[in-house]
Design a protein around this motif. Structure first.
Motif, PDB file in Angstrom:
ATOM      1  N   LEU A   1       0.820  -1.209   0.000  1.00 43.76           N
ATOM      2  CA  LEU A   1       0.000   0.000   0.000  1.00 43.76           C
ATOM      3  C   LEU A   1       0.857   1.262   0.000  1.00 43.76           C
ATOM      4  O   LEU A   1       0.593   2.197  -0.771  1.00 43.76           O
ATOM      5  CB  LEU A   1      -0.932  -0.004   1.216  1.00 43.76           C
ATOM      6  N   THR A   2       1.893   1.316   0.831  1.00 42.91           N
ATOM      7  CA  THR A   2       2.752   2.506   0.848  1.00 42.91           C
ATOM      8  C   THR A   2       3.491   2.672  -0.476  1.00 42.91           C
ATOM      9  O   THR A   2       3.707   3.789  -0.934  1.00 42.91           O
ATOM     10  CB  THR A   2       3.765   2.471   2.012  1.00 42.91           C
TER      11      THR A   2
ATOM     12  N   SER B   1       1.064  16.117 -11.028  1.00 40.42           N
ATOM     13  CA  SER B   1       0.212  17.007 -10.235  1.00 40.42           C
ATOM     14  C   SER B   1       0.576  17.001  -8.747  1.00 40.42           C
ATOM     15  O   SER B   1       0.133  17.868  -7.994  1.00 40.42           O
ATOM     16  CB  SER B   1      -1.258  16.633 -10.415  1.00 40.42           C
ATOM     17  N   TYR B   2       1.382  16.028  -8.306  1.00 45.82           N
ATOM     18  CA  TYR B   2       1.818  15.951  -6.906  1.00 45.82           C
ATOM     19  C   TYR B   2       3.325  16.175  -6.779  1.00 45.82           C
ATOM     20  O   TYR B   2       3.960  15.653  -5.872  1.00 45.82           O
ATOM     21  CB  TYR B   2       1.475  14.583  -6.312  1.00 45.82           C
ATOM     22  N   SER B   3       3.887  16.979  -7.663  1.00 47.48           N
ATOM     23  CA  SER B   3       5.345  17.153  -7.690  1.00 47.48           C
ATOM     24  C   SER B   3       5.905  17.700  -6.371  1.00 47.48           C
ATOM     25  O   SER B   3       7.052  17.429  -6.027  1.00 47.48           O
ATOM     26  CB  SER B   3       5.759  18.053  -8.858  1.00 47.48           C
TER      27      SER B   3
ATOM     28  N   PHE C   1       8.328   4.939  -0.932  1.00 44.88           N
ATOM     29  CA  PHE C   1       8.939   3.851  -1.701  1.00 44.88           C
ATOM     30  C   PHE C   1       9.906   3.051  -0.830  1.00 44.88           C
ATOM     31  O   PHE C   1       9.871   1.825  -0.812  1.00 44.88           O
ATOM     32  CB  PHE C   1       9.714   4.429  -2.894  1.00 44.88           C
ATOM     33  N   ILE C   2      10.782   3.760  -0.136  1.00 48.60           N
ATOM     34  CA  ILE C   2      11.782   3.087   0.701  1.00 48.60           C
ATOM     35  C   ILE C   2      11.109   2.299   1.818  1.00 48.60           C
ATOM     36  O   ILE C   2      11.433   1.130   2.052  1.00 48.60           O
ATOM     37  CB  ILE C   2      12.785   4.117   1.271  1.00 48.60           C
TER      38      ILE C   2
ATOM     39  N   SER D   1       3.893   5.718  -5.460  1.00 46.45           N
ATOM     40  CA  SER D   1       3.822   5.781  -6.931  1.00 46.45           C
ATOM     41  C   SER D   1       2.901   6.898  -7.386  1.00 46.45           C
ATOM     42  O   SER D   1       3.218   7.649  -8.313  1.00 46.45           O
ATOM     43  CB  SER D   1       3.316   4.449  -7.493  1.00 46.45           C
ATOM     44  N   VAL D   2       1.748   7.017  -6.746  1.00 49.76           N
ATOM     45  CA  VAL D   2       0.798   8.064  -7.113  1.00 49.76           C
ATOM     46  C   VAL D   2       1.403   9.443  -6.863  1.00 49.76           C
ATOM     47  O   VAL D   2       1.219  10.369  -7.672  1.00 49.76           O
ATOM     48  CB  VAL D   2      -0.525   7.888  -6.334  1.00 49.76           C
TER      49      VAL D   2
END
Length: 84
Positions: free
Chosen positions: A22-23, A34-36, A46-47, A28-29
């Motif tokens: 899930l994390t 738009s979430y830069s 990710f980590i 990824s999203v």
């Protein structure tokens, strides 16, 4: 202690793997344009997600090794079940 973790708390490994997945998806999203502004958070997700997936997979591996050893009689420190 290790035996108790492997035998009695196997569901924890699956839960850690699920939270890790899930994390990883949320991270990824957050890499979408738009979430830069959230890219640093995305990297840490990710980590964290990767680490949780690894711990979950390693735990599942340990459970399977333990269960396999119990069914084949190799999990008794060199003794066969018929030795008792």
């Amino acid at each position: 202690m290790i035996r108790a973790l492997v035998q009695d708390y196997g569901w924890i490994h699956r839960g850690l793997g699920l939270v890790g997945n899930l994390t990883f998806v949320i991270g990824s999203v957050l890499f979408l344009p738009s979430y830069s502004a959230w890219q640093v958070v995305a990297v840490w997700l990710f980590i964290t997600g990767s680490a949780l997936m690894f711990v979950g997979a390693a735990g599942e591996f340990a459970v399977r090794l333990y269960e396999n050893g119990r069914h084949t009689g190799k999990g008794t420190r060199g003794r066969n079940a018929s030795d008792d």
